[in-house]
Design a protein around this motif. Sequence first.
Motif, PDB file in Angstrom:
ATOM      1  N   CYS A 211       0.821  -1.215   0.000  1.00 13.42           N
ATOM      2  CA  CYS A 211       0.000   0.000   0.000  1.00 13.42           C
ATOM      3  C   CYS A 211       0.856   1.267   0.000  1.00 13.42           C
ATOM      4  N   ASP A 212       2.178   1.134   0.202  1.00 18.33           N
ATOM      5  CA  ASP A 212       3.136   2.232   0.031  1.00 18.33           C
ATOM      6  C   ASP A 212       2.779   3.461   0.861  1.00 18.33           C
ATOM      7  N   PRO A 213       2.589   3.301   2.175  1.00 26.23           N
ATOM      8  CA  PRO A 213       2.158   4.451   2.964  1.00 26.23           C
ATOM      9  C   PRO A 213       3.283   5.445   3.235  1.00 26.23           C
ATOM     10  N   ALA A 214       2.918   6.695   3.473  1.00 29.81           N
ATOM     11  CA  ALA A 214       3.856   7.676   4.010  1.00 29.81           C
ATOM     12  C   ALA A 214       4.003   7.392   5.500  1.00 29.81           C
ATOM     13  N   VAL A 215       5.237   7.327   5.978  1.00 24.66           N
ATOM     14  CA  VAL A 215       5.497   6.987   7.378  1.00 24.66           C
ATOM     15  C   VAL A 215       6.016   8.215   8.115  1.00 24.66           C
ATOM     16  N   PHE A 216       5.571   8.362   9.351  1.00 26.60           N
ATOM     17  CA  PHE A 216       5.928   9.515  10.177  1.00 26.60           C
ATOM     18  C   PHE A 216       6.209   8.986  11.585  1.00 26.60           C
ATOM     19  N   ILE A 217       7.325   9.382  12.176  1.00 24.79           N
ATOM     20  CA  ILE A 217       7.724   8.877  13.488  1.00 24.79           C
ATOM     21  C   ILE A 217       7.519   9.938  14.556  1.00 24.79           C
ATOM     22  N   ILE A 218       6.960   9.498  15.692  1.00 24.16           N
ATOM     23  CA  ILE A 218       6.711  10.377  16.835  1.00 24.16           C
ATOM     24  C   ILE A 218       7.475   9.843  18.036  1.00 24.16           C
ATOM     25  N   HIS A 219       8.405  10.633  18.558  1.00 27.82           N
ATOM     26  CA  HIS A 219       9.128  10.261  19.768  1.00 27.82           C
ATOM     27  C   HIS A 219       8.436  10.923  20.970  1.00 27.82           C
ATOM     28  N   GLN A 220       7.639  10.155  21.695  1.00 30.08           N
ATOM     29  CA  GLN A 220       7.088  10.659  22.942  1.00 30.08           C
ATOM     30  C   GLN A 220       8.178  10.616  24.015  1.00 30.08           C
ATOM     31  N   VAL A 221       7.876  11.138  25.218  1.00 29.03           N
ATOM     32  CA  VAL A 221       8.880  11.210  26.277  1.00 29.03           C
ATOM     33  C   VAL A 221       8.203  11.045  27.629  1.00 29.03           C
ATOM     34  N   CYS A 222       8.950  10.521  28.593  1.00 25.91           N
ATOM     35  CA  CYS A 222       8.471  10.477  29.962  1.00 25.91           C
ATOM     36  C   CYS A 222       8.713  11.848  30.584  1.00 25.91           C
ATOM     37  N   TYR A 223       7.661  12.565  30.917  1.00 26.14           N
ATOM     38  CA  TYR A 223       7.790  13.954  31.334  1.00 26.14           C
ATOM     39  C   TYR A 223       8.434  14.110  32.714  1.00 26.14           C
ATOM     40  N   ARG A 224       8.431  13.064  33.512  1.00 20.36           N
ATOM     41  CA  ARG A 224       9.007  13.192  34.857  1.00 20.36           C
ATOM     42  C   ARG A 224      10.534  13.158  34.842  1.00 20.36           C
ATOM     43  N   ASN A 225      11.125  12.545  33.782  1.00 19.17           N
ATOM     44  CA  ASN A 225      12.586  12.426  33.761  1.00 19.17           C
ATOM     45  C   ASN A 225      13.226  12.598  32.391  1.00 19.17           C
ATOM     46  N   GLY A 226      12.419  12.785  31.350  1.00 19.74           N
ATOM     47  CA  GLY A 226      12.960  13.014  30.022  1.00 19.74           C
ATOM     48  C   GLY A 226      13.452  11.783  29.303  1.00 19.74           C
ATOM     49  N   LEU A 227      13.157  10.596  29.821  1.00  9.66           N
ATOM     50  CA  LEU A 227      13.677   9.369  29.233  1.00  9.66           C
ATOM     51  C   LEU A 227      12.775   8.839  28.122  1.00  9.66           C
ATOM     52  N   ASN A 228      13.380   8.202  27.146  1.00  9.76           N
ATOM     53  CA  ASN A 228      12.671   7.470  26.099  1.00  9.76           C
ATOM     54  C   ASN A 228      13.688   6.634  25.319  1.00  9.76           C
ATOM     55  N   ALA A 229      13.226   5.998  24.258  1.00  8.15           N
ATOM     56  CA  ALA A 229      14.095   5.168  23.420  1.00  8.15           C
ATOM     57  C   ALA A 229      14.505   5.890  22.145  1.00  8.15           C
ATOM     58  N   GLN A 230      14.448   7.213  22.156  1.00  8.73           N
ATOM     59  CA  GLN A 230      14.723   7.975  20.946  1.00  8.73           C
ATOM     60  C   GLN A 230      16.129   7.732  20.398  1.00  8.73           C
ATOM     61  N   ALA A 231      17.109   7.509  21.276  1.00  8.10           N
ATOM     62  CA  ALA A 231      18.472   7.271  20.800  1.00  8.10           C
ATOM     63  C   ALA A 231      18.527   6.074  19.856  1.00  8.10           C
ATOM     64  N   GLN A 232      17.721   5.065  20.124  1.00  7.03           N
ATOM     65  CA  GLN A 232      17.666   3.896  19.247  1.00  7.03           C
ATOM     66  C   GLN A 232      16.754   4.145  18.050  1.00  7.03           C
ATOM     67  N   HIS A 233      15.566   4.657  18.308  1.00  9.58           N
ATOM     68  CA  HIS A 233      14.584   4.842  17.238  1.00  9.58           C
ATOM     69  C   HIS A 233      15.045   5.865  16.202  1.00  9.58           C
TER      70      HIS A 233
ATOM     71  N   SER B  61      10.419  12.946  11.348  1.00  9.53           N
ATOM     72  CA  SER B  61      10.203  12.580  12.744  1.00  9.53           C
ATOM     73  C   SER B  61      10.117  13.822  13.620  1.00  9.53           C
ATOM     74  N   VAL B  62       9.355  13.693  14.703  1.00  6.46           N
ATOM     75  CA  VAL B  62       9.270  14.764  15.693  1.00  6.46           C
ATOM     76  C   VAL B  62       9.552  14.198  17.076  1.00  6.46           C
ATOM     77  N   SER B  63       9.960  15.081  17.981  1.00  5.96           N
ATOM     78  CA  SER B  63      10.351  14.658  19.322  1.00  5.96           C
ATOM     79  C   SER B  63       9.758  15.564  20.390  1.00  5.96           C
ATOM     80  N   MET B  64       9.146  14.950  21.400  1.00  6.15           N
ATOM     81  CA  MET B  64       8.701  15.696  22.576  1.00  6.15           C
ATOM     82  C   MET B  64       9.863  15.894  23.555  1.00  6.15           C
ATOM     83  N   GLN B  65      10.900  15.085  23.415  1.00  7.56           N
ATOM     84  CA  GLN B  65      12.078  15.217  24.266  1.00  7.56           C
ATOM     85  C   GLN B  65      12.820  16.525  23.997  1.00  7.56           C
ATOM     86  N   SER B  66      12.813  16.964  22.742  1.00 10.36           N
ATOM     87  CA  SER B  66      13.533  18.188  22.385  1.00 10.36           C
ATOM     88  C   SER B  66      12.638  19.405  22.297  1.00 10.36           C
TER      89      SER B  66
END
Length: 391
Positions: free
Chosen positions: A138-160, A171-176
């Motif tokens: 189906c050839d979709p357009a893909v968009f990545i969202i990096h959410q974040v843990c607001y209490r400490n700023g942690l997530n898996a964004q470094a890998q993703h 891609s967009v990031s709530m961490q930044s």
Amino acid sequence: MVNRITKEGIDLASGISNYGNYARLQRLFARARQGEMLKIAFIGGSITQGSLASCAACCFAARVFAWWQETFPKASFVYINAGIGGTTSQFGCARVYSDVLCYEPDFVAVEFSVNDEDSPFFLETYESLIRRILSDPCDPAVFIIHQVCYRNGLNAQAQHAKVARHYQIPSVSMQSSVYPKIRDGGISERGISPDGLHPNDNGHRLVSEVIIYFLQKILEESGPVNCSAARGCGQHDIHTLPRPLTAVSYLSAVRICNDRQPSVLDGFWIDTRPRQGLWDVFKHGWTAARAGATIVFEVKASEIAVQYRKLVNGLALSAKAVIDGDEDAAVLLDGNFDEDWGDCLYLETLLYHGSNQKHTVAVTVLPMAKGQESAIPFYLASLLVSSPDYA
């Protein structure tokens, strides 16, 4: 153009974590301008599902979907929300077809950055998921969202983010973007997230504003172009994906529920209750209420995981999982959850990068804990397997 600065003083441009290649999105915008019917999908965890939003329309995914409707009034749209709380990209690999790709979506936003861990394992499961979506017919357009843990700023964004850069995915990031305002005291954490993780209505609004800002920016750069005029040479056609970063062992993951007969069913009974929608997750599995009850599967796979229910009340039976009769390597399946946000659909990996051959997987219920007078039955939801043979 949408405002770049939010009323809280957040610079939305700071949320752009990877510009990527816009070609698939630009082709999609052209189709939307022409008034086509388009399917807009989201897959992720509880934030995508809309946890702590006061209503379904207030979650970030619904707000972004509303942007598509308002921006392209000639087009018609279908909304697909495949967020399931407490789940990771590992499970996403096994359900992305049944929950998203079977509907032939035109746009897929992916969000697992607060549920995945910052580890090579989740780099691989995340790449497997992204590559599977990109390679779908189906050839979709893909968009990545990096959410974040607001209490400490942690997530898996470094890998993703490695995956986003490798496949040139916007891609967009709530961490930044959102998190620095909390860290520096410009926004109250509790003002946007009562539990330090899940956004309330204000938090979902901010997440949607970060996403919409970038989509609008791409749209304004697109203009009335066709796909051949889009930036770059395409966000990877099906036959031109780059070599993978990892072994992508979960690229062909499938989920085995009770529509498949196990080789041994002793003391477990089949859960025949109908499932009431995507989020009714504790259905179509097997239940056992006595110690010694055993269920055995025979599968050919190199990756094997079991999915079961963890209860928050501390009164559930537990079990053990054994592969190929190796009792010394038995894995505990603790039916009790040490968090308080709700019962968990937990995924325990049993075999990772193993030999791609026939394996037996036995799950046996353990006796009640010492001093425990009664217990809630153990619930086995599914078996997750992956093999190059399934691709």
